[in-house]
Design a protein around this motif. Structure first.
Motif, mmCIF file in Angstrom:
data_model
loop_
_atom_site.group_PDB
_atom_site.id
_atom_site.type_symbol
_atom_site.label_atom_id
_atom_site.label_comp_id
_atom_site.label_asym_id
_atom_site.label_seq_id
_atom_site.Cartn_x
_atom_site.Cartn_y
_atom_site.Cartn_z
ATOM 1 N N VAL A 387 75.421 10.618 -56.386
ATOM 2 C CA VAL A 387 75.195 8.975 -56.035
ATOM 3 C C VAL A 387 76.429 8.084 -56.257
ATOM 4 C CG1 VAL A 387 74.029 6.869 -57.508
ATOM 5 C CG2 VAL A 387 73.300 9.489 -57.629
ATOM 6 N N ARG A 388 76.506 7.245 -55.269
ATOM 7 C CA ARG A 388 77.206 6.266 -55.135
ATOM 8 C C ARG A 388 77.047 4.707 -55.141
ATOM 9 N NH1 ARG A 388 80.604 6.371 -49.879
ATOM 10 N NH2 ARG A 388 81.002 3.992 -50.666
ATOM 11 N N MET A 389 77.854 3.734 -55.040
ATOM 12 C CA MET A 389 77.550 2.488 -54.906
ATOM 13 C C MET A 389 77.632 2.085 -53.453
ATOM 14 S SD MET A 389 79.115 0.843 -58.336
ATOM 15 C CE MET A 389 78.875 -1.005 -57.847
ATOM 16 N N VAL A 390 76.828 1.136 -52.736
ATOM 17 C CA VAL A 390 77.123 0.638 -51.711
ATOM 18 C C VAL A 390 76.714 -0.999 -51.696
ATOM 19 C CG1 VAL A 390 76.032 0.445 -49.410
ATOM 20 C CG2 VAL A 390 76.391 2.544 -50.329
ATOM 21 N N VAL A 391 77.684 -1.841 -51.330
ATOM 22 C CA VAL A 391 77.540 -3.277 -51.450
ATOM 23 C C VAL A 391 78.057 -4.021 -50.407
ATOM 24 C CG1 VAL A 391 77.959 -5.324 -52.872
ATOM 25 C CG2 VAL A 391 77.992 -2.932 -54.232
ATOM 26 N N PRO A 392 76.940 -4.586 -49.537
ATOM 27 C CA PRO A 392 77.481 -5.286 -48.439
ATOM 28 C C PRO A 392 78.208 -6.357 -48.747
ATOM 29 C CG PRO A 392 74.929 -4.849 -48.618
ATOM 30 C CD PRO A 392 75.589 -4.540 -49.680
ATOM 31 N N GLY A 393 79.183 -6.602 -47.808
ATOM 32 C CA GLY A 393 80.097 -7.878 -48.033
ATOM 33 C C GLY A 393 81.247 -7.731 -48.807
#
Length: 540
Positions: A387-393
């Motif tokens: 699991v990882r984080m993905v945050v646009p912008g």
């Protein structure tokens, strides 16, 4: 013992210490191996300008360069210790002991380390010390053996050659002007070289074998067994023409194997999804703990999102676009109920790395995800499995936590994540950027129509227009390919009637908020590079 032989003895002792430590680290964790543990300390302690230089020069291979550089430096120090040991054995042994202590300290200070993490450095240091003793004062360094060998004695007077007919010397006589070598000198040299070859070979086999065993104990089998759920909200279909499919132009979707990787992990963490847990805690009213199965059971969404590294220079390739599958972080935070003033969510990796993301960004409706899938398959191990984080912008250093195991609610006033004390901004919104992919710098072109193309990005704002100019002439607007959302990059193209000579191409982008890239060049620190990508070409 000659200096060369002593230096070789020191290098061999170091090779034995590192090589033997590898199979021990199979059982205590790969991050406990001395080279990796000390390398981790170097990564944490090296000055920022040197880190940025390594990333700029080596890109995704910066970790390989660090390990090779560390090994070369260690070999040089080991050679010096060998020379010192030939004079005073205790100096060499003390040096090895100091390195063993450094390895132990480095291993024990890694996140999640226990007392067993000290074993690789202790075992390796002990055998390295024995090896050095064997070469300097032990059986591999003793001059002994039968027979007498002769060598010239320069100080002795020479005698004229005997006239013809004079009898030859008896077998047990020495020629005038020659003196015997110390007994067994040649045999000692052969024994020394055999010892170097045997021990260095054993160290290599042990090191490579340990590395192979560590790979066998990895999580590739567990990853292959993961069955990703069907998203309740699939990614929107790519509009026709989103990918221009031009030679040398980056594809709209970056293949997993080509996606950039920049992080501080010298060895990729191997996280078993069966034991993985996520804690959402800190300043929340309702702490949450989830297993991997719990996460997979939640409604999943799928989105195209472009990620970019803050270390990406103008025109660089530390940016990529992928189709991510995951759980909206907003929903999890809503369940955890952050307290008033908890304006930062600290993502913490299994190896202790941290990033600080504004709580408001994660709850403002954008597709910020706890991702489990990338381009239709489980996350690659090097990109954060499970699991990882993905945050646009947002740049990755403040949002893209891989191998994530904790989300801690706190405040920017109370906690600085990993990169902030090292001189980077606490919050890292992505800057509007554009890049020329074709033609490349120093290309030789044929006069006539030339397609100039590239990519531009301003995640969560979108790109309004891209402009190109030649040799400082007025800007010309390029054609933008369609995109599925404002969270991805966009491909652009422009037709140029190229004339013979040397030419300079430049590109700039304007985002949907009306902000145009500034011309002024700024370095990547502390919050991202600025400037127009410029390419010089020759038209024949």
């Amino acid at each position: 013992m000659s200096r060369g032989r002593a230096a070789l003895a020191g290098v061999t002792a170091a090779a034995v210490a590192i090589g033997v430590a590898e199979p021990v680290a199979v059982f205590t964790g790969p991050r406990s191996a001395p080279l990796i543990a000390v390398g981790g300390l170097v990564v944490d302690a090296v000055p920022e300008p040197l880190k940025q230089f390594a990333i700029a020069v080596f890109g995704r291979y910066d970790k390989v360069a660090l390990l090779v550089g560390t090994a070369v430096l260690l070999a040089a120090i080991a050679a010096l210790l060998g020379v010192l040991a030939a004079r005073r054995l205790w100096l060499g042994l003390a040096g090895i002991a100091a390195f063993a202590v450094l390895g132990v300290a480095a291993a024990l200070t890694r996140a999640g380390a226990d007392a067993y993490a000290a074993l690789p450095s202790l075992v390796g240091g002990g055998l390295g010390a024995v090896t050095l003793w064997a070469f300097v004062a032990g059986p591999l360094g003793v001059d002994a053996g039968p027979g007498t060998v002769h060598r010239p004695a320069p100080a002795a007077p020479t005698s004229p050659a005997p006239p013809p007919g004079i009898a030859a010397l008896a077998p047990d006589e020495s020629p005038a002007g020659w003196e015997p070598l110390e007994p067994g000198d040649h045999e000692s040299r052969r024994r020394f070289l055999r010892g170097v070859g045997l021990l260095a070979g054993t160290a290599a086999v042990a090191g490579l074998g340990g590395h192979w065993l560590a790979g066998q104990r990895g999580v590739s089998v567990a990853r292959q067994a993961v069955k990703l759920p069907t998203p309740v909200a699939p990614a929107p279909p790519l509009p026709a023409g989103a990918d221009l499919s031009l030679s040398r132009l980056a594809p709209f979707v970056t293949p997993n194997r080509e996606f950039y990787r920049i992080d501080t992990a010298l060895v990729v963490p191997q996280v078993d999804p069966a034991t993985w847990r996520l804690r959402i805690h800190g300043r929340v009213r309702n702490p949450i703990e989830l297993s991997f199965e719990d996460l997979l059971a939640r409604p999943m969404v799928e989105r195209y999102v472009t990620l970019a590294c803050v270390s990406n220079e103008v025109g660089g390739d530390l940016v990529g676009n992928a189709r991510w599958l995951g759980v909206p972080i907003r929903e999890l935070l809503d369940e955890a109920q952050p307290e008033e003033g908890a304006d930062q969510v600290v993502g913490r990796s299994v190896d202790g790395w941290t990033c600080g993301t504004p709580t408001a960004v994660l709850r403002d409706g954008r597709d910020a995800l706890l991702a489990v899938g990338m381009n239709g398959e489980p996350l690659p191990v090097e990109h954060g499995f499970p699991v990882r984080m993905v945050v646009p912008g947002l740049y990755g250093y403040v949002s893209a936590c891989k191998w994530v195991t904790e989300l801690e609610l706190t405040s920017f006033a109370d906690f600085d994540a990993y990169w902030v004390p090292r001189g980077w901004s606490a919050q890292g919104p992505i800057r509007t950027q554009s890049r020329i992919d074709t033609p490349r710098a120093r290309n030789r072109l044929t006069a006539g129509p030339v397609t100039v193309a590239g990519v531009a990005w301003a995640q969560h704002r979108g790109i309004r227009k891209v402009e190109v100019r030649v040799d400082g002439d007025p800007w010309q607007e390029a054609t933008l390919a369609p995109t599925p959302s404002v969270d991805t990059w966009v491909q652009w193209s422009w037709r140029w009637d190229a004339t013979p000579g040397e030419h300079t191409l430049q590109v700039r982008a304007t985002d949907a908020a009306g902000e145009t890239q500034p011309e002024r060049r700024r370095p990547v620190a502390p919050d991202g590079a600025t400037g127009w990508h410029t390419v010089k070409v020759t038209v024949g």
